[in-house]
Design a protein around this motif. Sequence first.
Motif, PDB file in Angstrom:
ATOM      1  N   LEU A  18       0.841  -1.213   0.000  1.00 24.36           N
ATOM      2  CA  LEU A  18       0.000   0.000   0.000  1.00 24.36           C
ATOM      3  C   LEU A  18       0.868   1.252   0.000  1.00 24.36           C
ATOM      4  O   LEU A  18       0.606   2.201  -0.736  1.00 24.36           O
ATOM      5  N   ALA A  21       2.461   1.665  -3.406  1.00 19.99           N
ATOM      6  CA  ALA A  21       1.493   2.027  -4.455  1.00 19.99           C
ATOM      7  C   ALA A  21       1.005   3.460  -4.310  1.00 19.99           C
ATOM      8  O   ALA A  21       0.831   4.159  -5.303  1.00 19.99           O
ATOM      9  N   ILE A  22       0.793   3.901  -3.078  1.00 20.28           N
ATOM     10  CA  ILE A  22       0.172   5.218  -2.876  1.00 20.28           C
ATOM     11  C   ILE A  22       1.210   6.328  -2.689  1.00 20.28           C
ATOM     12  O   ILE A  22       1.046   7.423  -3.216  1.00 20.28           O
ATOM     13  N   TYR A  39      -1.531  -0.929  -9.561  1.00 18.09           N
ATOM     14  CA  TYR A  39      -0.643  -1.673  -8.650  1.00 18.09           C
ATOM     15  C   TYR A  39      -1.364  -2.783  -7.888  1.00 18.09           C
ATOM     16  O   TYR A  39      -0.723  -3.719  -7.428  1.00 18.09           O
TER      17      TYR A  39
ATOM     18  N   ILE B  12      -9.548   5.308  -6.502  1.00 14.99           N
ATOM     19  CA  ILE B  12      -8.493   4.487  -5.882  1.00 14.99           C
ATOM     20  C   ILE B  12      -9.027   3.853  -4.600  1.00 14.99           C
ATOM     21  O   ILE B  12      -8.891   2.644  -4.387  1.00 14.99           O
ATOM     22  N   TYR B  16      -9.429  -0.201  -4.145  1.00 10.90           N
ATOM     23  CA  TYR B  16      -8.686  -0.900  -3.087  1.00 10.90           C
ATOM     24  C   TYR B  16      -9.656  -1.502  -2.067  1.00 10.90           C
ATOM     25  O   TYR B  16      -9.445  -2.611  -1.572  1.00 10.90           O
ATOM     26  N   PHE B  20      -9.932  -5.433  -0.845  1.00  8.80           N
ATOM     27  CA  PHE B  20      -9.796  -5.857   0.559  1.00  8.80           C
ATOM     28  C   PHE B  20     -11.103  -6.465   1.087  1.00  8.80           C
ATOM     29  O   PHE B  20     -11.069  -7.443   1.838  1.00  8.80           O
TER      30      PHE B  20
END
Lengths: 221, 55
Positions: A18, A21-22, A39, B12, B16, B20
């Motif tokens: 994370l 990617a960020i 990603y 984003i 994500y 998850f």
Amino acid sequence: MKRQTLAVLSLVMIPVALYFAIIYAPTEATMGHIQRILYFHVPQAVLSYTSAIILGLASLMYLIKGDLKWDRLAYCSAELGVLFTATTLVSGMIWARPVWNTWWEWDTRLTLQLMLGLLFVGYHMLRSYLPEREKRARLSTVFGFLAMLDVPINYLSTRIQEQHHPVVLGPGGGGMEPSMQLALLISMIAFGILYAYLLAQRIAIAKVEEEVEYMEQVVHA
Amino acid sequence: MMPSLEVALKSIVAAYSVIFAGVFVFVWLMFGRQKNLEKRLEQLRDDVRQTQSKP
């Protein structure tokens, strides 16, 4: 490697992925920040292909050896295939909406990925209709081979034919900056470890399922 | 087409979160199933023990 070790490793690696990617990866010039979805999207797609390949090879091994442990590996990886195909498709759609101005395009890669997901679902549907263990294992291999066949066609589709789906990696791809490649690699490793853990855990549960099935037969006999 | 920063950040977070959430639901269902199976296995073992102890 023990399952607990894999679980701990994936818990450590996902936040690292994370971060890369960020924060670590630079902003892409043409797409901007939204490219950061890649990603996590790419590892999902790679793991859906991995599931299909494991499913196909385990199905083949079952037909050769006749050992049910191969069938167990096949259906456990097919379950993970459902998960990773779904996350690939949904994360891709979320990326496509602002970039392509549509949620979905019927181009070859997207359609083949959807087909792969349907093959995984079809595999489990077929299995649920067949009560006899051996017959279930033998007949479901057909879906296993079809899923494995989908992978090379899916991979080559964007290289043979011009499509909406971008090609970044491999021959004919647009390429990436080294820092972007590193972020993607770390994400791939993190999700790869998570995949290994989920598969190992699912196989352990499958063994208990088989024991329960056997004990039920003993009790009812 | 380059989307605005706000749209990009929302996308984003959404992408994500979906990933998850998917993994979380899978793990949750998997452990739920494991718990039920272990309970059922214990029950079946008790049944077998009782059957064997009967004269």
